[in-house]
Enzyme design. Structure first.
Site, mmCIF file in Angstrom:
data_model
loop_
_atom_site.group_PDB
_atom_site.id
_atom_site.type_symbol
_atom_site.label_atom_id
_atom_site.label_comp_id
_atom_site.label_asym_id
_atom_site.label_seq_id
_atom_site.Cartn_x
_atom_site.Cartn_y
_atom_site.Cartn_z
ATOM 1 N N CYS A 96 44.984 44.451 41.551
ATOM 2 C CA CYS A 96 44.480 44.550 40.175
ATOM 3 C C CYS A 96 44.522 45.983 39.656
ATOM 4 O O CYS A 96 44.270 46.224 38.495
ATOM 5 C CB CYS A 96 43.060 44.010 40.094
ATOM 6 S SG CYS A 96 41.992 44.662 41.354
ATOM 7 N N CYS A 101 43.870 43.654 33.423
ATOM 8 C CA CYS A 101 43.142 44.257 34.554
ATOM 9 C C CYS A 101 42.740 45.691 34.228
ATOM 10 O O CYS A 101 41.670 46.146 34.618
ATOM 11 C CB CYS A 101 44.000 44.273 35.822
ATOM 12 S SG CYS A 101 44.040 42.724 36.725
HETATM 13 S S1 SF4 Z 1 42.396 39.249 37.199
HETATM 14 FE FE1 SF4 Z 1 42.965 40.875 35.783
HETATM 15 S S2 SF4 Z 1 44.474 39.878 34.431
HETATM 16 FE FE2 SF4 Z 1 43.334 38.243 35.405
HETATM 17 S S3 SF4 Z 1 41.683 37.770 33.984
HETATM 18 FE FE3 SF4 Z 1 40.874 39.203 35.533
HETATM 19 S S4 SF4 Z 1 41.095 41.179 34.581
HETATM 20 FE FE4 SF4 Z 1 42.424 39.781 33.429
#
Ligand code: SF4
Length: 235
Positions: free
Chosen positions: A223, A115
């Site tokens: 996030c 994230c």
């Molecule tokens: S929510 Fe966050 S951890 Fe999950 S794929 Fe998207 S960016 Fe990556």
């Protein structure tokens, strides 16, 4: 704007309609204000409201390259319906580079890092130069959001944050969408009250928290875009 002033304004907006909050915020901060739009149910409501208040208001979204096909579909439907061009921000690191550096499926091992790369960094870029940003967060969504204010100082990003829907329930939000015929992500009809990236989002079961389908099994509910600093938590 001083913190005391922000708190006073926020208090006065507690019983006001979201449109009134948005009208004030846009008048006060334009052109240095933008809606951070995930194209979730709340955000499409705000797009509709903004289109009736000031359609030139800036709208941006973070494209992680891992959104559901249904999310890309609703982005196109919203663009067409309102004649808008939301600005897309992406990580400087492609998915291929991320895999080369951190290995396959980083989200399954370290979602905070993933994230950070795919959402938090692009958000910083999107917010740079702004004095205020608008979000669709609601108090009812989760424990971590229950103390959110209508207008607050975002210490982490150094600007004012406007949350016009804080007092709305999921029902209020759906009602607005249906009454105003707002295009929405069809995943909301399939038990996804909150929609993020496809590897980290599952449908929610009856009785579960509205954001429990996000990062299921990781004890993570945000996030990193709406995280408060320790200082703010104490206010
Ligand atoms: S929510 Fe966050 S951890 Fe999950 S794929 Fe998207 S960016 Fe990556």
């Amino acid at each position: 704007m001083k913190i005391e002033e922000i708190e006073k304004i926020s208090e006065s907006f507690e019983s006001k309609e979201p449109q009134e909050v948005l009208r004030w915020a846009i008048d006060y901060f334009k052109p240095k204000i933008a809606l951070a739009c995930s194209f979730g149910l709340e955000d499409v409501v705000i797009v509709d409201m903004i289109s009736k208040i000031d359609p030139d208001t800036r709208i941006f979204y973070i494209d992680t390259d891992l959104l559901f096909k249904e999310t890309y579909d609703v982005i196109e439907r919203i663009k067409k319906r309102y004649g808008i061009k939301p600005v897309s921000y992406k990580s400087e690191m492609s998915l291929e580079e991320q895999e080369k550096i951190y290995g396959k499926n980083l989200w399954g091992r370290d979602p905070n890092l993933c994230c950070g790369i795919r959402k938090v960094e692009p958000l910083k870029e999107a917010l740079s130069g702004l004095d205020a940003w608008i979000t669709g967060i609601r108090r009812e969504q989760s424990e971590t959001r229950k103390n959110v204010r209508v207008v607050e100082w975002d210490e982490l990003h150094g600007l004012v944050k406007i949350n016009p829907l804080v007092n709305w329930t999921l029902g209020d939000t759906f009602r607005y969408v249906l009454q105003n015929d707002v295009p929405y992500n069809i995943l909301h009809d399939k038990n996804y009250p909150s929609v993020g990236c496809y590897p980290c989002t599952r449908p929610v079961m009856p009785g579960e928290d509205q954001r429990s389908g996000r990062w299921s099994g990781f004890g993570k509910t945000e996030c990193g875009l709406h995280v408060k600093t320790d200082h703010q938590e104490k206010i």
